[in-house]
Structures are given as structure tokens and as C-alpha cells.
Scaffold this active site. Structure first.
Site, PDB file in Angstrom:
ATOM      1  N   ASP A 250       2.508   2.545   2.299  1.00 30.80           N
ATOM      2  CA  ASP A 250       2.891   2.993   3.423  1.00 30.80           C
ATOM      3  C   ASP A 250       3.755   1.336   4.685  1.00 30.80           C
ATOM      4  O   ASP A 250       2.520   0.841   5.414  1.00 30.80           O
ATOM      5  CB  ASP A 250       1.644   3.759   3.958  1.00 30.80           C
ATOM      6  CG  ASP A 250       1.573   4.643   3.837  1.00 30.80           C
ATOM      7  OD1 ASP A 250       2.109   5.765   3.368  1.00 30.80           O
ATOM      8  OD2 ASP A 250       0.515   4.818   2.830  1.00 30.80           O
TER       9      ASP A 250
ATOM     10  N   CYS B 204      -3.051   8.613   6.308  1.00 36.33           N
ATOM     11  CA  CYS B 204      -1.512   8.653   7.222  1.00 36.33           C
ATOM     12  C   CYS B 204      -1.764   8.961   8.257  1.00 36.33           C
ATOM     13  O   CYS B 204      -0.780   8.780   9.336  1.00 36.33           O
ATOM     14  CB  CYS B 204      -0.425   9.593   6.447  1.00 36.33           C
ATOM     15  SG  CYS B 204      -0.202   9.784   4.623  1.00 36.33           S
TER      16      CYS B 204
ATOM     17  N   CYS C  77       4.952   8.233   2.185  1.00 38.05           N
ATOM     18  CA  CYS C  77       5.107   9.543   1.940  1.00 38.05           C
ATOM     19  C   CYS C  77       5.389  10.330   3.523  1.00 38.05           C
ATOM     20  O   CYS C  77       5.289   9.550   3.954  1.00 38.05           O
ATOM     21  CB  CYS C  77       3.611   9.705   1.138  1.00 38.05           C
ATOM     22  SG  CYS C  77       2.334  10.242   2.324  1.00 38.05           S
TER      23      CYS C  77
ATOM     24  N   CYS D 274       1.082  -1.343  -0.114  1.00 34.17           N
ATOM     25  CA  CYS D 274       0.122  -0.003   0.025  1.00 34.17           C
ATOM     26  C   CYS D 274       1.195   1.445   0.370  1.00 34.17           C
ATOM     27  O   CYS D 274       0.096   2.341  -0.012  1.00 34.17           O
ATOM     28  CB  CYS D 274      -1.147  -0.081   1.244  1.00 34.17           C
ATOM     29  SG  CYS D 274      -1.851  -1.389   1.335  1.00 34.17           S
TER      30      CYS D 274
END
Lengths: 131, 407
Positions: free
Chosen positions: A39, A106, A63, A37
Site C-alpha cells: 500500500d 487501509c 487493494c 507492504c
């Protein structure tokens, strides 16, 4: 992707990067997300006898927003009790970092990470008590 | 090191700046003092002069690929050319068959056009490329049927730079009486093309990938043997009825000049750009866990697509603000899916997320490449320190065997 100042600050100067020994009884580890994914967050807390998080460390693959979310979280949880730390919401993180809607996941991941780390710590404590 | 102007452009595969020589020429076709007439005006010198300029440009585009100028149709760009070629040929030959073959790594302008034709009742086969990005000709042959009317395969891939064997595919298509369309947006002016020697029926071009302006392109449509297509834009019957619309003289002149310069300078320019790419790759290849995406031999000079395992592409680009480039990471797109091209090559999601595409061109310099090497090395090292996956790799844990809690 244009980033806010706070994301850039955490990205360029990440706080509390590193690892504790997973095996130690006073350490709780939360590893969430998946490489596929894009992350993966690893958040670790060091809890003292009074049940207060005296230190926290993280490592994140992802990211800039993912790195910033986890870096910010390590700052926030330090000095908090486990109960207080559980109250941190992803929306608090998103608001503090001014995350755009596409990056909200996130902050969700960061919330998952602290909860998983607390559960891991508590499970270890229970196992210890049971033994 | 001399003063470098920041940020440095490493995204020539996305678009190129207009060559100043091209811009200079374009400016002569806009203002009252210039040749501003409508090339379709047959009754006065304003029109005649514009038409002459358009025909000279047509000759320059044709000359780069050794075609007849009458085989060049102006369009707004490679996307329109791809639409016109594939839909035009598929519709014209509808009675003969409704099967189309393309490849999963094609540009969206081809894939989405094929999707539209599927909605209209056509059947499309999307070939899987080999892990190096090349199409296995045996698999293409096996996919061909009697009712296959169109095969569309790109010459050079925009993400990896891999060059397909257009000559061999052309032979197979001709033998099957199938129309062969090639998207050459990334190859014109970078790879020699001799359309006479190739059994290609239609070829798409764009000006802005080779130092011409945006908004102009062309479609080569073969005359011998004649390829017929159905127009997609109707109107005044321009371009022999294949594409109506007033011709944008200044854009066309710009494309013509860009193609003329490309023909003259291509060989020397390719040598120089290949030297730059080799220098870039040599400066990065000894980093641990680095993977080049796509075949290194069958590849256009200017593109290097490289994955730095355990480092996420978007955060890597964030560390490299001085470098303008692209990543296959999901985070750089609205879709949250990593590059479909790298996935089609069989790359894992992780490696697709970790990829950078650096593309160089006419104005790239050695100093810029050296700077990029230094910055990329430092950024990869920094982000690996931050990466839990890198830590696990160092501990000898096989990440593909870990059960991840997906979100």
C-alpha cells in the site's frame, strides 16, 4: 475477498484522482505506506487563504479498500478547515466503508495520509513566514 | 466474438473441473444399481467387481507414468501423498540419518511436513532456487551429506509452472543412496513422465489437477530397488499396509479415467494450451514494466505468472471480476505476506504484490484469452493512472531508493 458496495463504488469511480504540484505553497502532500507492504497512498490538499481545504487529490497503490479509503477521504476533507480535517478518524472511514477487520489498516493509512498532508502544508507555511 | 460465459476460469492450477467423461464413469460406482461394494470384501461379487474397478484404475494411473500398478498407493490427494512419502521415508530411515533436503518454493504440503520433522529432531536444508525458479544442481550436490536420507523436490511449481530437472536430481540422489521424492501434482498429464527412465523413488499425484475428482490421489512407491516407508495411517492394512482405510471406489475410478484420458490426449492438448499461453503472453508483453515470474522455457504449458509493476495484484483482480485467477499479492491471503514462492525467486515484495497467475486448461478457449488480454490491458492502464508509484516511475524516481514510512 468480498467487498461492500461503497468500496466497490469508490473503486470503480474513484473521486478526485490526480496530483497537484508539490512545490506550490498552498499544497500539502502526504505520502504514506510502502510498496513492500502493498500500500502507498499519496494525498494532496489545496488550502486557501482562510485555511480551508478547497480541493484534494489522491493516488493510491494498493487493494480496493485502500483506494476506496483515500477516495472517500478526498471527498470528506473538501470544504473543511485544517483543524476539522485533523479530527477525521480511521474508525469513521472504516465504518462508512464497512471495512472488514483485515482491511482496517487501509483506513489507518488514510488517516496517516491526511495528517501528513496537513503537517506538510503547515511546515511550508512556517518556513515561508520565517523566510 | 462469440458469447462468453462469465466469469471465465483462469485458475486450472488451483483445480480443474471434472471431465464429463470422468463424471459419467464415476456415477456407475455409487448407487444400488451400480458397483458400490467395498473393494476389500472378498466373499461376494459386489466386492470383487469393485476391486476389479480399483485395479483397472490403478493400471491406468501406473500406465501414465510407465510404472507397475503394484507401485501405486491410493491416498486422499497430493497433500497426504507428500506427508506419507516424506514422513514415511524419514522415519523408516531414521537410524541411517536425519537430514532432509527440499526447496523454498515447494508446496506447503511439503514445507510444513518438513517443519514437523524438524520439530521431531530432523534437520532440513531448504534450498534457494535461482532467480528463474530452477534449482542449481551444484548447490543441491553441495547440500547433500552422508546422513541425507530424503530429498523432496517438486516436478512443476504450482505458482510459476517452472519444471525442475528431475532426471539429473534423481541421478545425484541415487549416487548418494538418498531417497528421492517428487511432488508431481502439477505435472502428471502435462509433462511426460517415464518413471522407468527416472531415478525417482516416490512420486505424489492428485486427481483434481487433471480433470479428476477432488479427494483422491496416489503415491508411487518404487519396488526395484525397493523403497520402504512407515505408514502414517493405521487400520485394516489396505494398500499393502502403507495406507489403511476403505478405498473410495468412485473416486478411484474417476482418477483412473482422468489418467487414462490424459495419456491419450496429453500431446495434442499440450500443443493447444501452449498456443493459448503464447497468445496470452504475446498480448501482454509489450505493456511497459511487465515481468514474467519463472523461466519461460522450462515451464509447463498452462501457467503464466506475470507481474505488472506499480499495480497491486488484488486491486487488479478487482478490476477483472470477469476473470477467475490467483494473485501473489498479500491481500489475497490471510497472512498479509506476499507469495513466498516469488520472494524465494528473489522478486521484490512490490513485484510479488503485483503478480497474477493465469492458468489455462482443457476447456480454455481462444476467445477467452483474447477477452482476458483486452481486460487486463485496460485494468493495468486504469490502475496505473491511480498509482503514485507509476507517477514516480514516470518522473524518473528510483522507487527502491525512496525511504518509505512503513506501517
Amino acid at each position: 475477498m468480498a467487498y461492500g458496495e461503497k468500496v466497490i463504488d469508490h473503486y470503480e469511480n474513484p473521486r478526485n484522482v490526480g496530483s497537484f504540484s508539490k512545490a506550490d505553497l498552498n499544497i500539502g502532500t502526504g505520502m504514506v505506506g510502502a510498496p513492500a507492504c502493498g500500500d502507498v497512498m499519496k494525498l494532496q490538499i489545496k488550502v486557501n487563504d482562510q485555511g480551508i481545504i478547497e480541493d484534494a487529490k489522491f493516488k493510491t497503490y494498493g487493494c480496493g479498500s485502500a483506494i476506496a479509503s483515500s477516495s472517500l477521504l478526498t471527498e470528506w476533507v473538501k470544504g473543511k478547515t485544517l483543524e476539522e480535517a485533523k479530527l477525521i478518524k480511521n474508525t469513521d472511514i472504516a465504518a462508512e466503508l464497512d471495512l472488514p477487520p483485515v482491511k482496517i489498516h487501509c483506513s489507518v493509512l488514510a488517516e496517516d495520509a491526511i495528517r501528513t498532508a496537513i503537517e506538510d502544508y503547515q511546515k511550508k507555511q512556517q518556513e515561508q513566514a520565517g523566510a | 466474438m462469440s458469447e462468453l460465459k462469465m466469469p471465465i476460469y483462469f485458475d486450472y492450477a488451483a483445480t480443474t473441473p471434472v471431465d464429463p467423461r470422468v463424471a459419467e464413469k464415476m456415477m456407475q460406482y455409487l448407487t444400488p444399481m451400480g458397483v458400490f461394494g467395498n473393494p476389500a470384501s472378498k466373499s461376494h461379487s459386489f466386492g470383487w467387481e469393485a476391486e476389479a474397478a480399483v485395479e483397472e484404475a490403478r493400471g491406468n494411473v501406473a500406465a501414465l507414468i510407465n510404472a507397475d500398478p503394484k507401485e501405486i498407493v491410493w491416498t486422499s490427494g497430493a497433500t497426504e501423498s507428500n506427508n506419507l512419502a516424506i514422513k514415511g521415508a524419514a522415519h523408516f530411515n531414521e537410524r541411517r540419518g536425519k537430514h532432509i533436503i527440499t526447496c523454498k518454493t515447494e508446496h506447503k504440503a511439503v514445507l510444513d511436513t518438513c517443519r514437523q520433522l524438524e520439530r521431531e529432531g530432523f534437520e532440513v536444508t531448504y534450498l534457494d532456487p535461482e532467480p528463474n525458479g530452477l534449482i542449481d544442481l551444484a548447490k543441491l550436490k553441495a547440500a547433500m551429506r552422508e546422513d541425507t536420507t530424503v530429498v523432496s523436490i517438486m516436478h512443476v511449481n504450482n505458482e510459476t509452472g517452472v519444471i525442475q530437472d528431475i532426471a539429473a536430481i534423481g541421478e545425484m540422489c541415487r549416487a548418494n543412496k538418498t531417497i528421492f521424492h517428487v511432488d508431481a501434482a502439477q505435472s502428471a498429464g502435462k509433462v511426460p513422465i517415464d518413471i522407468e527412465a527416472l531415478k525417482v523413488d516416490m512420486m505424489s499425484f492428485s486427481a483434481h489437477k487433471i480433470y479428476g475428482p477432488k479427494g483422491i490421489g496416489a503415491l508411487y512407491v518404487r519396488r526395484k530397488p525397493r523403497v520402504r516407508i512407515e505408514a502414517q495411517t493405521h487400520g485394516g492394512g489396505h494398500e499393502r499396509g502403507m495406507r489403511s482405510g476403505t478405498l473410495p471406489t468412485h473416486q478411484i475410478v474417476g482418477m483412473g479415467e482422468a489418467f487414462r484420458i490424459a495419456k491419450l490426449e496429453m500431446n495434442a492438448e499440450n500443443d493447444r494450451i501452449l498456443m493459448l499461453r503464447n497468445r496470452l503472453y504475446d498480448g501482454l508483453k509489450d505493456i511497459e514494466e511487465v515481468y514474467v515470474n519463472g523461466d519461460l522455457e522450462h515451464r509447463v504449458a498452462g501457467i503464466l505468472n506475470i507481474s505488472f509493476n506499480y499495480v497491486e495484484g488484488e486491486s487488479l483482480m478487482m478490476s477483472l471480476k470477469g476473470l477467475a485467477m490467483s494473485s501473489g499479492s498479500a491481500c489475497t491471503s490471510a497472512s498479509l505476506e506476499p507469495s513466498y514462492v516469488l520472494r524465494a525467486l528473489g522478486r521484490s515484495d512490490e513485484l510479488a504484490h503485483s503478480s497474477l497467475r493465469l492458468s489455462m486448461g482443457r476447456f480454455s478457449k481462444v476467445e477467452e484469452v483474447d477477452y482476458a488480454i483486452e481486460r487486463i490491458r485496460a485494468a493495468v492502464e486504469k490502475l496505473r493512472e491511480l498509482s503514485p508509484l507509476w507517477e514516480m516511475f514516470q518522473e524518473g524516481i528510483d522507487i527502491s531508493k525512496v525511504e518509505w514510512v512503513s506501517h
